[in-house]
Design a protein around this motif. Structure first.
Motif, PDB file in Angstrom:
ATOM      1  N   LEU A  12       0.826  -1.214   0.000  1.00 28.00           N
ATOM      2  CA  LEU A  12       0.000   0.000   0.000  1.00 28.00           C
ATOM      3  C   LEU A  12       0.858   1.262   0.000  1.00 28.00           C
ATOM      4  CD1 LEU A  12      -2.791  -0.988   2.541  1.00 28.00           C
ATOM      5  CD2 LEU A  12      -3.001  -0.802   0.058  1.00 28.00           C
ATOM      6  N   GLU A  13       1.964   1.242   0.752  1.00 28.98           N
ATOM      7  CA  GLU A  13       2.848   2.403   0.788  1.00 28.98           C
ATOM      8  C   GLU A  13       3.480   2.652  -0.587  1.00 28.98           C
ATOM      9  OE1 GLU A  13       5.622   1.739   3.968  1.00 28.98           O
ATOM     10  OE2 GLU A  13       4.190   2.376   5.486  1.00 28.98           O
ATOM     11  N   PHE A  68      -3.323   7.878   2.123  1.00 22.00           N
ATOM     12  CA  PHE A  68      -2.718   8.183   3.405  1.00 22.00           C
ATOM     13  C   PHE A  68      -1.332   8.765   3.187  1.00 22.00           C
ATOM     14  CE2 PHE A  68      -1.793   3.855   2.269  1.00 22.00           C
ATOM     15  CZ  PHE A  68      -0.453   3.690   2.565  1.00 22.00           C
ATOM     16  N   LYS A  69      -0.727   9.286   4.232  1.00 20.70           N
ATOM     17  CA  LYS A  69       0.616   9.869   4.165  1.00 20.70           C
ATOM     18  C   LYS A  69       1.629   8.803   4.590  1.00 20.70           C
ATOM     19  CE  LYS A  69      -0.646  14.206   3.538  1.00 20.70           C
ATOM     20  NZ  LYS A  69      -0.671  14.740   2.233  1.00 20.70           N
ATOM     21  N   THR A  70       2.763   8.796   3.919  1.00 20.14           N
ATOM     22  CA  THR A  70       3.849   7.905   4.299  1.00 20.14           C
ATOM     23  C   THR A  70       5.134   8.716   4.405  1.00 20.14           C
ATOM     24  OG1 THR A  70       5.053   5.892   3.741  1.00 20.14           O
ATOM     25  CG2 THR A  70       4.274   7.217   1.899  1.00 20.14           C
ATOM     26  N   GLY A  75      12.872   3.541  -2.006  1.00 16.87           N
ATOM     27  CA  GLY A  75      14.017   2.685  -1.705  1.00 16.87           C
ATOM     28  C   GLY A  75      13.880   1.975  -0.372  1.00 16.87           C
ATOM     29  N   GLN A  76      13.438   2.696   0.632  1.00 23.57           N
ATOM     30  CA  GLN A  76      13.257   2.103   1.955  1.00 23.57           C
ATOM     31  C   GLN A  76      12.133   1.066   1.937  1.00 23.57           C
ATOM     32  OE1 GLN A  76      12.523   4.949   5.041  1.00 23.57           O
ATOM     33  NE2 GLN A  76      12.608   3.425   6.666  1.00 23.57           N
ATOM     34  N   GLU A  83      13.630  -7.711   2.577  1.00 24.12           N
ATOM     35  CA  GLU A  83      14.078  -8.355   3.815  1.00 24.12           C
ATOM     36  C   GLU A  83      12.990  -9.268   4.384  1.00 24.12           C
ATOM     37  OE1 GLU A  83      15.258  -7.057   8.344  1.00 24.12           O
ATOM     38  OE2 GLU A  83      15.607  -5.629   6.728  1.00 24.12           O
ATOM     39  N   ILE A  84      11.770  -8.786   4.424  1.00 30.42           N
ATOM     40  CA  ILE A  84      10.662  -9.580   4.972  1.00 30.42           C
ATOM     41  C   ILE A  84      10.378 -10.784   4.085  1.00 30.42           C
ATOM     42  CG2 ILE A  84       8.197  -9.570   5.507  1.00 30.42           C
ATOM     43  CD1 ILE A  84       8.601  -6.576   6.275  1.00 30.42           C
TER      44      ILE A  84
END
Length: 98
Positions: A12-13, A68-70, A75-76, A83-84
């Motif tokens: 979603l982000e 929504f705001k992120t 990159g992050q 990683e997950i």
């Protein structure tokens, strides 16, 4: 938070950072999930997001329904998703202890 929930949030982000609309196959988080954990795993995450009203799939495009705001950059988001996904893959495919 479970890996599925965390990956769904990262998806979603990424969609938010891309303006709320993108082709599903161009979403890198989706491709990471699909590659490392399989098409069924990725499909379950997408189905859950669609059923809860966070996103809609129209043809081959994904659209964010709740904006929504992120505070993260793309990159992050990609690093966290990788990683997950890799850690979940290793956990699933870990050989049994003898």
């Amino acid at each position: 938070m479970s890996p599925e929930a965390r990956l769904a949030l990262l998806l979603l982000e990424e969609l938010e950072l891309r303006g709320g609309r993108a082709r599903l196959r161009y979403l890198k988080v989706y491709r990471l999930i699909n590659y490392w954990l399989g098409h069924d795993y990725a499909g379950k995450i997408i189905d859950r997001l669609v059923s809860t009203g966070y996103m809609a799939i129209k043809g081959d495009r994904a659209e964010l329904l709740r904006r929504f705001k992120t505070s993260k950059g793309l990159g992050q988001v990609y690093r966290e998703a990788r990683e997950i996904a890799v850690n979940t893959y290793l956990l699933i495919h870990r050989p049994p202890n003898k």
